[in-house]
Design a protein around this motif. Structure first.
Motif, PDB file in Angstrom:
ATOM      1  N   MET A 122       0.831  -1.210   0.000  1.00  0.00           N
ATOM      2  CA  MET A 122       0.000   0.000   0.000  1.00  0.00           C
ATOM      3  C   MET A 122       0.863   1.258   0.000  1.00  0.00           C
ATOM      4  O   MET A 122       0.603   2.211  -0.743  1.00  0.00           O
ATOM      5  CB  MET A 122      -0.932  -0.016   1.208  1.00  0.00           C
ATOM      6  CG  MET A 122      -1.853   1.204   1.323  1.00  0.00           C
ATOM      7  SD  MET A 122      -1.107   2.596   2.225  1.00  0.00           S
ATOM      8  CE  MET A 122      -1.057   1.925   3.887  1.00  0.00           C
ATOM      9  N   TYR A 123       1.923   1.287   0.822  1.00  0.00           N
ATOM     10  CA  TYR A 123       2.811   2.456   0.827  1.00  0.00           C
ATOM     11  C   TYR A 123       3.327   2.745  -0.581  1.00  0.00           C
ATOM     12  O   TYR A 123       3.340   3.901  -1.034  1.00  0.00           O
ATOM     13  CB  TYR A 123       4.017   2.213   1.740  1.00  0.00           C
ATOM     14  CG  TYR A 123       3.734   2.209   3.224  1.00  0.00           C
ATOM     15  CD1 TYR A 123       2.617   2.843   3.761  1.00  0.00           C
ATOM     16  CD2 TYR A 123       4.603   1.578   4.113  1.00  0.00           C
ATOM     17  CE1 TYR A 123       2.372   2.833   5.134  1.00  0.00           C
ATOM     18  CE2 TYR A 123       4.374   1.567   5.478  1.00  0.00           C
ATOM     19  CZ  TYR A 123       3.253   2.191   5.985  1.00  0.00           C
ATOM     20  OH  TYR A 123       3.022   2.191   7.338  1.00  0.00           O
ATOM     21  N   LEU A 124       3.739   1.692  -1.287  1.00  0.00           N
ATOM     22  CA  LEU A 124       4.305   1.860  -2.626  1.00  0.00           C
ATOM     23  C   LEU A 124       3.254   2.260  -3.655  1.00  0.00           C
ATOM     24  O   LEU A 124       3.587   2.846  -4.686  1.00  0.00           O
ATOM     25  CB  LEU A 124       4.994   0.566  -3.069  1.00  0.00           C
ATOM     26  CG  LEU A 124       6.243   0.186  -2.278  1.00  0.00           C
ATOM     27  CD1 LEU A 124       6.691  -1.237  -2.611  1.00  0.00           C
ATOM     28  CD2 LEU A 124       7.374   1.181  -2.554  1.00  0.00           C
ATOM     29  N   ALA A 125       1.990   1.969  -3.391  1.00  0.00           N
ATOM     30  CA  ALA A 125       0.907   2.344  -4.304  1.00  0.00           C
ATOM     31  C   ALA A 125       0.419   3.764  -4.073  1.00  0.00           C
ATOM     32  O   ALA A 125      -0.226   4.355  -4.939  1.00  0.00           O
ATOM     33  CB  ALA A 125      -0.261   1.370  -4.155  1.00  0.00           C
ATOM     34  N   VAL A 126       0.745   4.332  -2.908  1.00  0.00           N
ATOM     35  CA  VAL A 126       0.169   5.622  -2.509  1.00  0.00           C
ATOM     36  C   VAL A 126       1.207   6.731  -2.406  1.00  0.00           C
ATOM     37  O   VAL A 126       0.929   7.889  -2.755  1.00  0.00           O
ATOM     38  CB  VAL A 126      -0.556   5.451  -1.149  1.00  0.00           C
ATOM     39  CG1 VAL A 126      -0.985   6.791  -0.578  1.00  0.00           C
ATOM     40  CG2 VAL A 126      -1.763   4.531  -1.301  1.00  0.00           C
ATOM     41  N   VAL A 127       2.407   6.389  -1.943  1.00  0.00           N
ATOM     42  CA  VAL A 127       3.411   7.405  -1.607  1.00  0.00           C
ATOM     43  C   VAL A 127       4.637   7.268  -2.508  1.00  0.00           C
ATOM     44  O   VAL A 127       5.177   6.166  -2.660  1.00  0.00           O
ATOM     45  CB  VAL A 127       3.855   7.251  -0.134  1.00  0.00           C
ATOM     46  CG1 VAL A 127       4.845   8.345   0.239  1.00  0.00           C
ATOM     47  CG2 VAL A 127       2.644   7.278   0.800  1.00  0.00           C
ATOM     48  N   PRO A 128       5.102   8.348  -3.130  1.00  0.00           N
ATOM     49  CA  PRO A 128       6.342   8.295  -3.916  1.00  0.00           C
ATOM     50  C   PRO A 128       7.512   7.811  -3.061  1.00  0.00           C
ATOM     51  O   PRO A 128       7.569   8.087  -1.852  1.00  0.00           O
ATOM     52  CB  PRO A 128       6.553   9.746  -4.367  1.00  0.00           C
ATOM     53  CG  PRO A 128       5.186  10.347  -4.329  1.00  0.00           C
ATOM     54  CD  PRO A 128       4.479   9.682  -3.179  1.00  0.00           C
TER      55      PRO A 128
END
Length: 474
Positions: free
Chosen positions: A281-287
């Motif tokens: 999720m972090y990689l899908a949402v945050v650069p």
């Protein structure tokens, strides 16, 4: 009310699983992805560190099941080491457990609790210095961390049921909250442009630095490669640690031969899946740059802001406060049982081996509280993390090897559950954990050498305690 002389089995399989999962999920999943990303650079390596840590943890957990079924009583890892190797190695574990491992973890999680509380209330932040004595400072954040530890110690001193109720409620809340945040990010906040950009150089191992707004990537080769792996695994393993807390209170679990091993498996699998999904999720949402250089490493806050806006960041801060508070509850509840068992062997303060009228080792809880509070004053989150994880790995390795030792030394002892994948999976854990311990010793010497020194300091302490015990008249 008469003072009990032994623990009573009150905890169900669900209670035990909540203690395993609740002791694992604390602050790490919301913080350490920043340091990992700075260290390895690529999204693939960042996610790979979490997958590897999860697999290693599950292997250790299913291996521990054999030991837990053989010795279903208070003390857990201390008891396993004593049975496999004798009193000195067991004492060195208990000594390190008290001086660094458990109390250091409690302190680190307490510091993280205050870190996220300060997001809501800046008056209790790390920058609010209450006392400056030159060599050290006392901040509002440190005092808040200590206050949370004292409160949880008091609650747990009033009976195991109190601690278990808090653990079950808070663990249920944080699992559902973390799952909700992850699903919201994947299905509502995901940005395909961010995802694609993050995976462009996913398998390029590099160190990331930030100069103003300029991101610099430096390729890592040779020893630098291994140093990056060591730093990254330090964070992921710490975030996945304390999964074995339930073994410390085995004497209070119903049908321990079945329920302890099963709770170890269920708890570690649940948390590993959650951790991997959260980082996806972090990689899908945050650069990637914003993951690596999140303010104060609070990646969870950055992700919540990207998904929900400012209101979401407040909600996630509260969620992380609940998570860290619940994590410390499990650590405080379980850790005191190790000192209780050591005291029964004459290897800790005698008072620690007594139960109060609520059937819990009250003195043991308060000894733990005092030292953890001192450690809260010794440094920040990452310093405490590095100090803890080396000692943890050393004794995990010895304990897993103990399975092989006990198969030879006590072949006829009943084993209601046998280590899954024996002899291969436990051997894989020993090899991987030994390699990581060596890397930490080489690349994190500022913290691992003091940790090793503390372990070795336990040797003269052991012989002094034995000598003192021998001179005490009957």
């Amino acid at each position: 009310m008469a003072t009990p002389s032994e623990f009573k089995p009150r905890l169900t399989l669900f209670d035990a699983t909540m203690i395993v999962a609740g002791s694992m999920i604390g602050s790490g999943i919301f913080i350490v992805s920043a340091e990992i990303t700075r260290s390895v650079g690529g999204a693939g390596y960042m996610l790979g560190m979490w997958v590897l840590a999860g697999l290693v943890t599950i292997i250790a957990a299913v291996s521990y099941g054999e030991l837990a079924a053989m010795y279903p009583r208070a003390g857990g890892q201390y008891v396993y080491l004593r049975e496999a190797y004798g009193p000195l190695p067991a004492f060195l574990y208990g000594w390190t457990f008290f001086t660094v491992i458990q109390t250091g973890t409690i302190a680190a999680v307490g510091v993280a609790f205050s870190k996220f509380t300060a997001y809501l209330l800046p008056q209790v932040g790390e920058k609010v210095v209450l006392l400056d004595a030159g060599l050290f400072q006392v901040t509002a954040a440190q005092l808040l961390a200590i206050a949370s530890i004292v409160l949880l110690t008091y609650i747990n001193s009033r009976g195991v049921r109190n601690g278990v109720v808090i653990q079950t409620v808070l663990t249920s809340v944080k699992i559902l909250s973390l799952l909700g945040l992850t699903l919201a990010g994947l299905f509502y906040g995901a940005d395909s442009a961010v995802w694609d950009a993050n995976w462009q150089d996913a398998w390029t191992l590099s160190a990331l630095t930030l100069d103003g707004d300029q991101l610099t990537s430096t390729a890592l080769t040779g020893l630098a490669f291994f140093g990056a792996i060591a730093i990254s695994m330090k964070g992921t393993l710490f975030s996945s640690d304390s999964w074995h807390s339930i073994t410390f209170i085995a004497g209070e679990v119903r049908n321990p031969q079945r329920n302890i091993g099963l709770s170890l498996f269920l708890g570690t699998v649940i948390v590993t899946i959650l951790y991997v999904l959260t980082n996806v999720m972090y990689l899908a949402v945050v650069p990637l740059k914003d993951i690596a250089f999140a303010p104060n490493d609070r990646v969870g806050i950055v992700a919540a802001d990207a998904i929900f806006g400012s209101a979401g960041t407040l909600a996630i801060a509260v969620m992380i406060m609940i998570s860290t508070f619940g994590c410390n509850n499990g650590l405080i509840l379980s850790g005191a049982r190790v000192y209780y068992t050591m005291a029964a062997d004459g290897l800790f303060f005698r008072k620690a081996g007594e139960l109060n009228r609520f059937g819990v080792p009250q003195n043991s809880l308060w000894y733990q509280c005092i030292w953890a509070s001192v450690l809260c004053l010794s440094g920040g989150y990452n310093k405490l993390l590095a100090l803890v994880i080396f000692g943890v790995l050393i004794f995990y390795i010895l304990t897993i090897i103990g399975i092989y030792v006990l198969r030879v030394r006590q072949p006829h002892l009943p084993r209601p559950y046998k280590a899954f994948g024996y002899p291969f999976l436990p051997a894989i854990y020993v090899v991987v954990a030994s390699f990581l311990a060596l890397l930490l010793l080489l690349f994190e010497t500022e913290y691992t050498l003091p940790g090793l020194g503390l372990i070795l300091l336990g040797i003269p302490v052991y012989y002094l305690s034995r000598r003192k015990e021998a001179t005490v008249p009957d």
